[in-house]
Design a protein around this motif. Structure first.
Motif, short mmCIF file in Angstrom:
data_model
loop_
_atom_site.label_atom_id
_atom_site.label_comp_id
_atom_site.label_asym_id
_atom_site.label_seq_id
_atom_site.Cartn_x
_atom_site.Cartn_y
_atom_site.Cartn_z
N ASN A 176 0.81 -1.22 0.00
CA ASN A 176 0.00 0.00 0.00
C ASN A 176 0.84 1.27 0.00
O ASN A 176 0.30 2.37 -0.15
N GLU A 177 2.15 1.14 0.15
CA GLU A 177 3.04 2.30 0.13
C GLU A 177 3.41 2.71 -1.30
O GLU A 177 4.03 3.75 -1.50
N TRP A 178 3.04 1.88 -2.28
CA TRP A 178 3.34 2.17 -3.68
C TRP A 178 2.05 2.53 -4.43
O TRP A 178 1.00 1.93 -4.19
N GLU A 179 2.16 3.47 -5.36
CA GLU A 179 1.02 3.89 -6.16
C GLU A 179 0.67 2.87 -7.24
O GLU A 179 -0.42 2.88 -7.80
N SER A 180 1.61 1.97 -7.53
CA SER A 180 1.36 0.92 -8.53
C SER A 180 2.17 -0.31 -8.19
O SER A 180 3.18 -0.23 -7.48
N ILE A 181 1.70 -1.44 -8.68
CA ILE A 181 2.41 -2.70 -8.48
C ILE A 181 2.25 -3.55 -9.73
O ILE A 181 1.18 -3.58 -10.35
N TRP A 182 3.32 -4.20 -10.12
CA TRP A 182 3.28 -5.14 -11.24
C TRP A 182 2.96 -6.53 -10.71
O TRP A 182 3.58 -6.99 -9.74
N ILE A 183 1.98 -7.20 -11.33
CA ILE A 183 1.65 -8.58 -10.98
C ILE A 183 1.40 -9.37 -12.25
O ILE A 183 1.22 -8.80 -13.33
N ASN A 184 1.37 -10.67 -12.13
CA ASN A 184 0.94 -11.55 -13.21
C ASN A 184 -0.59 -11.61 -13.16
O ASN A 184 -1.17 -11.92 -12.12
N ALA A 185 -1.24 -11.30 -14.28
CA ALA A 185 -2.71 -11.25 -14.31
C ALA A 185 -3.35 -12.57 -13.89
O ALA A 185 -4.49 -12.59 -13.40
N ALA A 186 -2.64 -13.67 -14.07
CA ALA A 186 -3.18 -14.97 -13.69
C ALA A 186 -3.41 -15.08 -12.18
O ALA A 186 -4.18 -15.93 -11.73
N ASP A 187 -2.77 -14.22 -11.41
CA ASP A 187 -2.95 -14.24 -9.95
C ASP A 187 -3.99 -13.23 -9.47
O ASP A 187 -4.13 -13.02 -8.26
N GLU A 188 -4.73 -12.64 -10.38
CA GLU A 188 -5.83 -11.76 -9.98
C GLU A 188 -6.81 -12.49 -9.06
O GLU A 188 -7.45 -11.87 -8.21
N VAL A 189 -6.93 -13.79 -9.22
CA VAL A 189 -7.84 -14.58 -8.39
C VAL A 189 -7.51 -14.45 -6.91
O VAL A 189 -8.39 -14.59 -6.05
N ASN A 190 -6.25 -14.16 -6.58
CA ASN A 190 -5.84 -14.06 -5.18
C ASN A 190 -5.88 -12.63 -4.64
O ASN A 190 -5.72 -12.43 -3.44
#
Length: 281
Positions: free
Chosen positions: A116-130
């Motif tokens: 929450n300290e970052w304005e953006s975060i990179w993730i793998n879209a396949a983990d959106e479920v989590n």
């Protein structure tokens, strides 16, 4: 090698309640010591691995690891631990340049309160479920990694390699020039929890081994690094053998009655692979 024992039941409980309150970090040590420590407080200890790479470990989920990777122009931080308040200020103070946050996968011991300290975060879209369970309070922008993507940090390039198995969106990060990478929980840090299925994990092992051979990679830093459990090419081969052995029936699975979600496991060569009934495919 000392085995890192991770309880699937404990991880499930954390997944069900992974919201944390933010508090101020209390610095007890900030200058580099003879042991390579550059920062230490009650929540995280950060040590220098090489001239432009640092490893941080928390103390809530089996030495959950973060990695600070620096280039000439910018840096990236792989993961944010479980409870590491003030993490952005800490890591940006170490490298004295902007730090982009990237999640190796979305689990509470890697995408905890500090995201929450970052304005953006990179993730793998396949983990959106989590995301609803493990990043419920995150209001920033989610950016999506692509397989083969390059992060050019200035004089240092980090390549993205998707590695599903532990989670659908588990992602591996490779520094070809340095001949090593960062695998997070893709290979389990000696105790692999497979939440997708065994054939997917075996396929990831096979693909990563092709990268290892092509670029001469020597090791990967894991998601729960204790100093003695680097992921080597041989270990990846052994994990592939264990997964395939369960699938073809040449290995007999054991049952752990304390773990309802991932109640089966197989052991071999200092490695444990945990899985459930639905993962046997």
């Amino acid at each position: 090698m000392k085995r890192l024992i991770v309880s699937a039941v404990m991880l499930t409980a954390v997944l069900a309640s992974c919201t944390h309150e933010k508090s101020e970090a209390q610095v007890s040590e900030s200058a580099q010591t003879a042991d390579g420590i550059v920062y230490k407080d009650e929540n995280v200890e950060i040590v220098q691995l090489d001239s432009h790479t640092w490893h941080g470990k928390g103390n809530l989920m089996y030495n959950e690891s973060i990695y600070l990777i620096e280039g000439e122009k910018e840096a990236i931080l792989l993961d944010a631990g479980t409870k590491m308040p003030g993490l952005r200020k800490i890591v940006e103070g170490i490298v004295n340049k902007p730090v982009t946050l990237i999640a190796t996968h979305v689990h509470p011991d890697h995408t905890g309160m500090a995201v929450n300290e970052w304005e953006s975060i990179w993730i793998n879209a396949a983990d959106e479920v989590n995301v609803p369970r493990c990043m419920p309070n995150y209001k920033g922008e989610k950016k999506y990694l692509t397989d083969g993507q390059i992060f050019d940090l200035g004089g240092r390039q980090i390549e993205i390699l998707f590695g599903p198995g532990h989670t659908p969106g588990s992602t591996i990060f490779i520094d070809k020039e340095a001949k090593y990478g960062f695998s997070a929980d893709a290979f389990g840090s000696t105790n692999l929890l497979v939440f997708t299925d065994l054939s997917t994990e075996a396929g990831t092992c096979d693909r990563v081994l092709r990268f290892v051979e092509k670029y001469g990679l020597t090791h990967f830093y894991p998601g729960h690094f204790g100093g003695e459990n680097l992921e080597t090419p041989q270990r990846i081969k052994d994990i592939k053998t264990l997964c395939e052995g369960v699938l073809d029936g040449t290995l007999e699975k054991e049952t752990d009655l304390l773990n309802g979600m991932l109640k089966y496991y197989v052991d071999g060569d200092g490695i444990r692979v945990r899985f459930g009934e639905t993962q046997i495919r």
